[in-house]
Design a protein around this motif. Sequence first.
Motif, mmCIF file in Angstrom:
data_model
loop_
_atom_site.group_PDB
_atom_site.id
_atom_site.type_symbol
_atom_site.label_atom_id
_atom_site.label_comp_id
_atom_site.label_asym_id
_atom_site.label_seq_id
_atom_site.Cartn_x
_atom_site.Cartn_y
_atom_site.Cartn_z
ATOM 1 N N GLY A 92 0.819 -1.212 0.000
ATOM 2 C CA GLY A 92 0.000 0.000 0.000
ATOM 3 C C GLY A 92 0.848 1.256 0.000
ATOM 4 O O GLY A 92 0.548 2.225 -0.705
ATOM 5 N N LYS A 93 1.927 1.251 0.764
ATOM 6 C CA LYS A 93 2.820 2.411 0.810
ATOM 7 C C LYS A 93 3.506 2.624 -0.546
ATOM 8 O O LYS A 93 3.670 3.754 -0.996
ATOM 9 C CB LYS A 93 3.844 2.246 1.932
ATOM 10 C CG LYS A 93 3.204 2.327 3.313
ATOM 11 C CD LYS A 93 4.208 2.051 4.415
ATOM 12 C CE LYS A 93 3.513 2.051 5.767
ATOM 13 N NZ LYS A 93 4.429 1.746 6.856
ATOM 14 N N ARG A 94 3.866 1.524 -1.207
ATOM 15 C CA ARG A 94 4.455 1.646 -2.551
ATOM 16 C C ARG A 94 3.428 2.196 -3.544
ATOM 17 O O ARG A 94 3.755 3.013 -4.395
ATOM 18 C CB ARG A 94 5.002 0.295 -3.023
ATOM 19 C CG ARG A 94 6.286 -0.131 -2.318
ATOM 20 C CD ARG A 94 6.929 -1.355 -2.964
ATOM 21 N NE ARG A 94 6.093 -2.538 -2.897
ATOM 22 C CZ ARG A 94 6.023 -3.388 -1.878
ATOM 23 N NH1 ARG A 94 6.754 -3.159 -0.788
ATOM 24 N NH2 ARG A 94 5.238 -4.446 -1.912
ATOM 25 N N LYS A 95 2.182 1.752 -3.415
ATOM 26 C CA LYS A 95 1.118 2.247 -4.295
ATOM 27 C C LYS A 95 0.895 3.746 -4.084
ATOM 28 O O LYS A 95 0.664 4.483 -5.049
ATOM 29 C CB LYS A 95 -0.191 1.493 -4.040
ATOM 30 C CG LYS A 95 -0.185 0.055 -4.509
ATOM 31 C CD LYS A 95 -1.487 -0.635 -4.114
ATOM 32 C CE LYS A 95 -1.479 -2.103 -4.430
ATOM 33 N NZ LYS A 95 -2.751 -2.749 -4.001
ATOM 34 N N LEU A 96 0.964 4.197 -2.832
ATOM 35 C CA LEU A 96 0.821 5.627 -2.553
ATOM 36 C C LEU A 96 1.906 6.424 -3.268
ATOM 37 O O LEU A 96 1.627 7.442 -3.894
ATOM 38 C CB LEU A 96 0.889 5.904 -1.049
ATOM 39 C CG LEU A 96 -0.353 5.625 -0.226
ATOM 40 C CD1 LEU A 96 -0.054 5.842 1.258
ATOM 41 C CD2 LEU A 96 -1.517 6.492 -0.664
ATOM 42 N N THR A 97 3.141 5.974 -3.158
ATOM 43 C CA THR A 97 4.257 6.672 -3.808
ATOM 44 C C THR A 97 4.044 6.739 -5.313
ATOM 45 O O THR A 97 4.190 7.800 -5.917
ATOM 46 C CB THR A 97 5.589 5.975 -3.490
ATOM 47 O OG1 THR A 97 5.791 5.991 -2.068
ATOM 48 C CG2 THR A 97 6.764 6.673 -4.168
ATOM 49 N N ALA A 98 3.671 5.622 -5.916
ATOM 50 C CA ALA A 98 3.449 5.594 -7.362
ATOM 51 C C ALA A 98 2.288 6.503 -7.765
ATOM 52 O O ALA A 98 2.288 7.054 -8.870
ATOM 53 C CB ALA A 98 3.170 4.154 -7.817
ATOM 54 N N TYR A 99 1.344 6.699 -6.864
ATOM 55 C CA TYR A 99 0.170 7.539 -7.121
ATOM 56 C C TYR A 99 0.468 9.022 -6.908
ATOM 57 O O TYR A 99 -0.314 9.880 -7.267
ATOM 58 C CB TYR A 99 -0.959 7.073 -6.193
ATOM 59 C CG TYR A 99 -2.334 7.621 -6.488
ATOM 60 C CD1 TYR A 99 -2.980 7.356 -7.691
ATOM 61 C CD2 TYR A 99 -2.995 8.377 -5.531
ATOM 62 C CE1 TYR A 99 -4.260 7.837 -7.931
ATOM 63 C CE2 TYR A 99 -4.284 8.860 -5.763
ATOM 64 C CZ TYR A 99 -4.909 8.585 -6.959
ATOM 65 O OH TYR A 99 -6.171 9.054 -7.197
ATOM 66 N N GLY A 100 1.623 9.317 -6.289
ATOM 67 C CA GLY A 100 2.001 10.706 -6.060
ATOM 68 C C GLY A 100 1.712 11.207 -4.658
ATOM 69 O O GLY A 100 1.740 12.408 -4.406
ATOM 70 N N ILE A 101 1.452 10.289 -3.717
ATOM 71 C CA ILE A 101 1.232 10.646 -2.316
ATOM 72 C C ILE A 101 2.383 10.063 -1.508
ATOM 73 O O ILE A 101 2.676 8.871 -1.612
ATOM 74 C CB ILE A 101 -0.115 10.101 -1.787
ATOM 75 C CG1 ILE A 101 -1.285 10.705 -2.559
ATOM 76 C CG2 ILE A 101 -0.259 10.362 -0.288
ATOM 77 C CD1 ILE A 101 -2.644 10.115 -2.197
ATOM 78 N N ALA A 102 3.037 10.910 -0.716
ATOM 79 C CA ALA A 102 4.132 10.428 0.121
ATOM 80 C C ALA A 102 3.540 9.558 1.227
ATOM 81 O O ALA A 102 2.660 9.995 1.961
ATOM 82 C CB ALA A 102 4.900 11.598 0.717
ATOM 83 N N PRO A 103 4.006 8.317 1.354
ATOM 84 C CA PRO A 103 3.457 7.437 2.378
ATOM 85 C C PRO A 103 3.970 7.817 3.766
ATOM 86 O O PRO A 103 4.968 8.530 3.885
ATOM 87 C CB PRO A 103 3.983 6.063 1.967
ATOM 88 C CG PRO A 103 5.263 6.355 1.278
ATOM 89 C CD PRO A 103 5.047 7.667 0.560
ATOM 90 N N PRO A 104 3.289 7.332 4.805
ATOM 91 C CA PRO A 104 3.789 7.597 6.151
ATOM 92 C C PRO A 104 5.130 6.893 6.351
ATOM 93 O O PRO A 104 5.372 5.843 5.759
ATOM 94 C CB PRO A 104 2.709 6.998 7.056
ATOM 95 C CG PRO A 104 2.042 5.965 6.219
ATOM 96 C CD PRO A 104 2.109 6.475 4.813
#
Length: 159
Positions: A92-104
Amino acid sequence: MVTRAEAWAIAATVTDPEVPVLTIEDLGVLRDVTVDGERVTVTLTPTYSGCPALETMRDDVVLALTHAGYERVEVRTTLSPAWTTDWMTDAGKRKLTAYGIAPPTGRAAAGPIRVRVSVRCPRCGSLDTVEVSRFGSTSCKALFECRACLEPFDHFKVL
């Protein structure tokens, strides 16, 4: 006969309506699935108690399971223990990064609040970023700007 694993797998396909690249499993909101005869009960923990996406997630879980043939579906909400970003999956954190959202980053505080040194830009990778607003597109995200590439981005807060 309905199995817990089958029902879990179906519920786990439901996406977060606010960040559609994440499933509720990626987000850690999907907490439990139980099967009692023909009844499937799914337990969700919202990211915060006033989360406006919870109703949609609940409806989407019911829809996914009934569409798969499960007729008796109940979705429960629990606020305890409170959701934490520690429950997010690495995928999920990797998906956030790829989507343009910095993960926690890091772990949720269990005592004194840690001071954040920097947040890596999900677009260019720079650590030269600045928080523009404590609240971004949703209450669980903050709005940042990268000083290197000048792009704004959301950062999922460590909660």
